[in-house]
Enzyme design. Structure first.
Site, PDB file in Angstrom:
ATOM      1  N   SER A  26       0.861  -1.173   0.000  1.00 39.46           N
ATOM      2  CA  SER A  26       0.000   0.000   0.000  1.00 39.46           C
ATOM      3  C   SER A  26       0.899   1.225   0.000  1.00 39.46           C
ATOM      4  O   SER A  26       2.089   1.133   0.335  1.00 39.46           O
ATOM      5  CB  SER A  26      -0.946  -0.012   1.203  1.00 39.46           C
ATOM      6  OG  SER A  26      -0.243  -0.242   2.412  1.00 39.46           O
ATOM      7  N   GLU A  28       1.309   5.666   0.660  1.00 33.09           N
ATOM      8  CA  GLU A  28       0.783   6.894   1.251  1.00 33.09           C
ATOM      9  C   GLU A  28       1.228   8.097   0.433  1.00 33.09           C
ATOM     10  O   GLU A  28       2.378   8.194   0.005  1.00 33.09           O
ATOM     11  CB  GLU A  28       1.280   7.055   2.695  1.00 33.09           C
ATOM     12  CG  GLU A  28       0.756   8.325   3.364  1.00 33.09           C
ATOM     13  CD  GLU A  28       1.195   8.460   4.794  1.00 33.09           C
ATOM     14  OE1 GLU A  28       0.715   7.651   5.628  1.00 33.09           O
ATOM     15  OE2 GLU A  28       2.016   9.355   5.097  1.00 33.09           O
ATOM     16  N   TYR A  60      -3.677  14.441   5.785  1.00 31.81           N
ATOM     17  CA  TYR A  60      -4.083  15.847   5.808  1.00 31.81           C
ATOM     18  C   TYR A  60      -3.766  16.447   7.160  1.00 31.81           C
ATOM     19  O   TYR A  60      -3.588  15.736   8.154  1.00 31.81           O
ATOM     20  CB  TYR A  60      -5.549  16.044   5.438  1.00 31.81           C
ATOM     21  CG  TYR A  60      -6.591  15.744   6.479  1.00 31.81           C
ATOM     22  CD1 TYR A  60      -7.535  14.758   6.262  1.00 31.81           C
ATOM     23  CD2 TYR A  60      -6.697  16.480   7.658  1.00 31.81           C
ATOM     24  CE1 TYR A  60      -8.529  14.498   7.174  1.00 31.81           C
ATOM     25  CE2 TYR A  60      -7.690  16.225   8.585  1.00 31.81           C
ATOM     26  CZ  TYR A  60      -8.600  15.229   8.340  1.00 31.81           C
ATOM     27  OH  TYR A  60      -9.583  14.979   9.248  1.00 31.81           O
ATOM     28  N   HIS A  88      -6.819   9.978   5.519  1.00 30.33           N
ATOM     29  CA  HIS A  88      -6.542  10.145   6.937  1.00 30.33           C
ATOM     30  C   HIS A  88      -7.637  11.028   7.528  1.00 30.33           C
ATOM     31  O   HIS A  88      -8.110  11.976   6.888  1.00 30.33           O
ATOM     32  CB  HIS A  88      -5.191  10.832   7.140  1.00 30.33           C
ATOM     33  CG  HIS A  88      -4.030   9.936   6.888  1.00 30.33           C
ATOM     34  ND1 HIS A  88      -2.814  10.120   7.498  1.00 30.33           N
ATOM     35  CD2 HIS A  88      -3.886   8.860   6.082  1.00 30.33           C
ATOM     36  CE1 HIS A  88      -1.964   9.184   7.086  1.00 30.33           C
ATOM     37  NE2 HIS A  88      -2.598   8.411   6.233  1.00 30.33           N
ATOM     38  N   ASP A 120      -1.782  15.825  14.962  1.00 35.12           N
ATOM     39  CA  ASP A 120      -0.801  16.652  15.669  1.00 35.12           C
ATOM     40  C   ASP A 120      -1.496  17.841  16.325  1.00 35.12           C
ATOM     41  O   ASP A 120      -2.345  18.505  15.721  1.00 35.12           O
ATOM     42  CB  ASP A 120       0.263  17.174  14.702  1.00 35.12           C
ATOM     43  CG  ASP A 120       1.087  16.046  14.111  1.00 35.12           C
ATOM     44  OD1 ASP A 120       1.278  15.037  14.817  1.00 35.12           O
ATOM     45  OD2 ASP A 120       1.523  16.169  12.956  1.00 35.12           O
ATOM     46  N   ALA A 133      -7.421   8.825  19.290  1.00 35.63           N
ATOM     47  CA  ALA A 133      -7.678   7.961  18.136  1.00 35.63           C
ATOM     48  C   ALA A 133      -8.667   6.840  18.474  1.00 35.63           C
ATOM     49  O   ALA A 133      -9.505   6.481  17.647  1.00 35.63           O
ATOM     50  CB  ALA A 133      -6.365   7.373  17.620  1.00 35.63           C
ATOM     51  N   ASP A 166       1.964   3.229  25.675  1.00 35.12           N
ATOM     52  CA  ASP A 166       1.749   3.365  24.236  1.00 35.12           C
ATOM     53  C   ASP A 166       1.154   2.089  23.644  1.00 35.12           C
ATOM     54  O   ASP A 166       0.260   2.133  22.787  1.00 35.12           O
ATOM     55  CB  ASP A 166       3.084   3.706  23.561  1.00 35.12           C
ATOM     56  CG  ASP A 166       2.909   4.218  22.154  1.00 35.12           C
ATOM     57  OD1 ASP A 166       1.938   4.962  21.903  1.00 35.12           O
ATOM     58  OD2 ASP A 166       3.734   3.881  21.286  1.00 35.12           O
ATOM     59  N   ARG A 172      -6.354  -0.281  22.862  1.00 36.82           N
ATOM     60  CA  ARG A 172      -7.646   0.403  22.962  1.00 36.82           C
ATOM     61  C   ARG A 172      -8.203   0.710  21.572  1.00 36.82           C
ATOM     62  O   ARG A 172      -9.414   0.582  21.331  1.00 36.82           O
ATOM     63  CB  ARG A 172      -7.500   1.694  23.781  1.00 36.82           C
ATOM     64  CG  ARG A 172      -7.442   1.472  25.287  1.00 36.82           C
ATOM     65  CD  ARG A 172      -7.559   2.780  26.050  1.00 36.82           C
ATOM     66  NE  ARG A 172      -6.338   3.570  25.936  1.00 36.82           N
ATOM     67  CZ  ARG A 172      -5.298   3.459  26.750  1.00 36.82           C
ATOM     68  NH1 ARG A 172      -5.332   2.587  27.743  1.00 36.82           N
ATOM     69  NH2 ARG A 172      -4.233   4.205  26.587  1.00 36.82           N
ATOM     70  N   LYS A 173      -7.329   1.109  20.656  1.00 37.79           N
ATOM     71  CA  LYS A 173      -7.781   1.400  19.291  1.00 37.79           C
ATOM     72  C   LYS A 173      -8.278   0.135  18.598  1.00 37.79           C
ATOM     73  O   LYS A 173      -9.293   0.151  17.893  1.00 37.79           O
ATOM     74  CB  LYS A 173      -6.635   2.055  18.494  1.00 37.79           C
ATOM     75  CG  LYS A 173      -6.299   3.462  18.976  1.00 37.79           C
ATOM     76  CD  LYS A 173      -5.269   4.151  18.092  1.00 37.79           C
ATOM     77  CE  LYS A 173      -3.873   3.771  18.404  1.00 37.79           C
ATOM     78  NZ  LYS A 173      -2.874   4.615  17.675  1.00 37.79           N
ATOM     79  N   GLN A 184       4.697   3.777  12.261  1.00 40.30           N
ATOM     80  CA  GLN A 184       5.608   4.863  11.909  1.00 40.30           C
ATOM     81  C   GLN A 184       6.817   4.242  11.211  1.00 40.30           C
ATOM     82  O   GLN A 184       7.152   3.078  11.436  1.00 40.30           O
ATOM     83  CB  GLN A 184       6.038   5.567  13.201  1.00 40.30           C
ATOM     84  CG  GLN A 184       7.061   6.657  13.045  1.00 40.30           C
ATOM     85  CD  GLN A 184       6.531   7.817  12.239  1.00 40.30           C
ATOM     86  OE1 GLN A 184       6.666   7.819  11.016  1.00 40.30           O
ATOM     87  NE2 GLN A 184       5.901   8.780  12.886  1.00 40.30           N
ATOM     88  N   GLN A 220      16.473  15.863   5.579  1.00 39.39           N
ATOM     89  CA  GLN A 220      15.049  15.938   5.890  1.00 39.39           C
ATOM     90  C   GLN A 220      14.639  14.799   6.808  1.00 39.39           C
ATOM     91  O   GLN A 220      13.828  14.967   7.722  1.00 39.39           O
ATOM     92  CB  GLN A 220      14.245  15.903   4.597  1.00 39.39           C
ATOM     93  CG  GLN A 220      12.746  16.099   4.789  1.00 39.39           C
ATOM     94  CD  GLN A 220      11.983  16.003   3.477  1.00 39.39           C
ATOM     95  OE1 GLN A 220      12.116  15.020   2.750  1.00 39.39           O
ATOM     96  NE2 GLN A 220      11.211  17.028   3.161  1.00 39.39           N
ATOM     97  N   PHE A 224      12.552  14.779  10.401  1.00 37.23           N
ATOM     98  CA  PHE A 224      11.377  13.940  10.658  1.00 37.23           C
ATOM     99  C   PHE A 224      11.606  13.054  11.880  1.00 37.23           C
ATOM    100  O   PHE A 224      10.734  12.928  12.748  1.00 37.23           O
ATOM    101  CB  PHE A 224      11.087  13.031   9.450  1.00 37.23           C
ATOM    102  CG  PHE A 224      10.463  13.724   8.279  1.00 37.23           C
ATOM    103  CD1 PHE A 224       9.938  15.003   8.375  1.00 37.23           C
ATOM    104  CD2 PHE A 224      10.402  13.082   7.048  1.00 37.23           C
ATOM    105  CE1 PHE A 224       9.359  15.635   7.287  1.00 37.23           C
ATOM    106  CE2 PHE A 224       9.832  13.702   5.948  1.00 37.23           C
ATOM    107  CZ  PHE A 224       9.304  14.982   6.076  1.00 37.23           C
ATOM    108  N   HIS A 274       3.756  -1.021   3.775  1.00 36.42           N
ATOM    109  CA  HIS A 274       3.148   0.278   3.490  1.00 36.42           C
ATOM    110  C   HIS A 274       4.273   1.273   3.199  1.00 36.42           C
ATOM    111  O   HIS A 274       5.117   1.524   4.059  1.00 36.42           O
ATOM    112  CB  HIS A 274       2.327   0.744   4.695  1.00 36.42           C
ATOM    113  CG  HIS A 274       1.538   1.991   4.467  1.00 36.42           C
ATOM    114  ND1 HIS A 274       0.416   2.031   3.664  1.00 36.42           N
ATOM    115  CD2 HIS A 274       1.712   3.254   4.933  1.00 36.42           C
ATOM    116  CE1 HIS A 274      -0.075   3.258   3.655  1.00 36.42           C
ATOM    117  NE2 HIS A 274       0.693   4.019   4.412  1.00 36.42           N
TER     118      HIS A 274
END
Length: 300
Positions: A26, A28, A60, A88, A120, A133, A166, A172-173, A184, A220, A224, A274
């Protein structure tokens, strides 16, 4: 054929034998802000679409303008390519009623897969968010039977007090109705594998899909990584050293690192990857080619 070329082809063959024929992928993308960036985005989508990805996601920000751009791109991807397009959706700066309205609009437009995120917080925010979330997953489930992806953090979310907190947040999600978790980006494969084991140990029974970032801009990346609590190994610093003005070699290094990660992960039973494309198709396409993911029309 030279000895060096023979070695190279042998290495490629081994990679193909390790992973070919079993991988799902997949991709992104993010909403473009200029006409030139939009052209690049669509060139990338059209290049990757024939690989028949499981889905493509579009990010987004929290403001309504970016939401609208994401919504438009999602609809266009679905109309122009027929791919499963997953926007998203975040709950920062949005009420429950607004989120339900957005979700209904997506459902009414044939969008069935969403990526549910907290989002964020605005810079300088000190108050805790009203929704998380897991709450968003519950809200979406109350609207319709969406296919919902959520985020996972093998190296711990930067705002989490500890790794166990975490991990339980991810549970929970999932308990709220998430279908899968996308991680990530990371570069230490062992950390991902240990994380996957810890997920299983606490009863998280959905797929944990590794997020793969082919790194073409190392400077960059460091920015990140600093924001997302991702460790950049010393060997990567050495690998990119002296390549600031050499884009061709950076691309080769990026593809090799990503392919080595995918190869090890595949041996450990991972069958879905992904790719964070940054709206560029070249490296993701090349890695998919080595994975054995080829254009559907070419194999039909």
């Amino acid at each position: 054929m030279s000895f060096a070329n023979a070695q190279f082809l042998d290495a490629i063959n081994r990679n193909l034998q390790d992973v070919q024929g079993r991988a799902k992928v997949s991709f992104e993308f993010f909403p473009p802000k200029t006409e030139q960036m939009e052209q690049t985005l669509w060139q990338s989508i059209e290049r990757l679409a024939p690989l028949a990805p499981s889905f493509v996601s579009v990010t987004y920000g929290a403001n309504s303008g970016e939401r609208d751009r994401t919504h438009d791109i999602i609809k266009s991807i679905k109309q122009r390519t027929g791919l499963i397009a997953a926007p998203h959706l975040t709950c920062v700066d949005a009420s429950v009623d607004e989120l339900k309205q957005i979700a209904r609009d997506y459902w009414d437009n044939g969008i069935r897969h969403l990526v549910a995120l907290r989002g964020d917080l605005p810079p300088g925010t000190t108050e805790k968010p009203g929704l998380y979330a897991a709450d968003l997953v519950e809200i979406l489930r109350s609207v319709a039977d969406f296919d919902i992806s959520v985020a996972a953090y093998p190296e711990v979310h930067p705002e989490a007090p500890n790794a166990q907190f975490d991990l339980l947040n991810l549970k929970r999600k999932v308990d709220a109705g998430a279908s899968r978790a996308i991680t990530q980006f990371f570069f230490d494969v062992e950390k991902f594998l240990r994380y996957r084991d810890r997920c299983a140990a606490v009863g998280i029974d959905v797929d944990i899909i590794p997020g793969i970032l082919p790194v073409t801009n190392f400077k960059q990346l460091l920015k990140f990584a600093g924001l997302t609590n991702v460790a950049v190994p010393g060997w990567m610093h050495k690998a990119y050293e002296g390549l600031e003005q050499d884009a061709t070699t950076r691309n080769l290094v990026a593809a090799n690192i990503a392919m080595e990660m995918v190869k090890v992960l595949s041996r450990e039973g991972v069958d879905h990857f992904h790719f964070y494309t940054l709206n560029r198709s070249e490296l993701s396409y090349a890695i998919c080619h080595l994975l054995g993911v080829r254009p559907v029309s070419a194999s039909a």
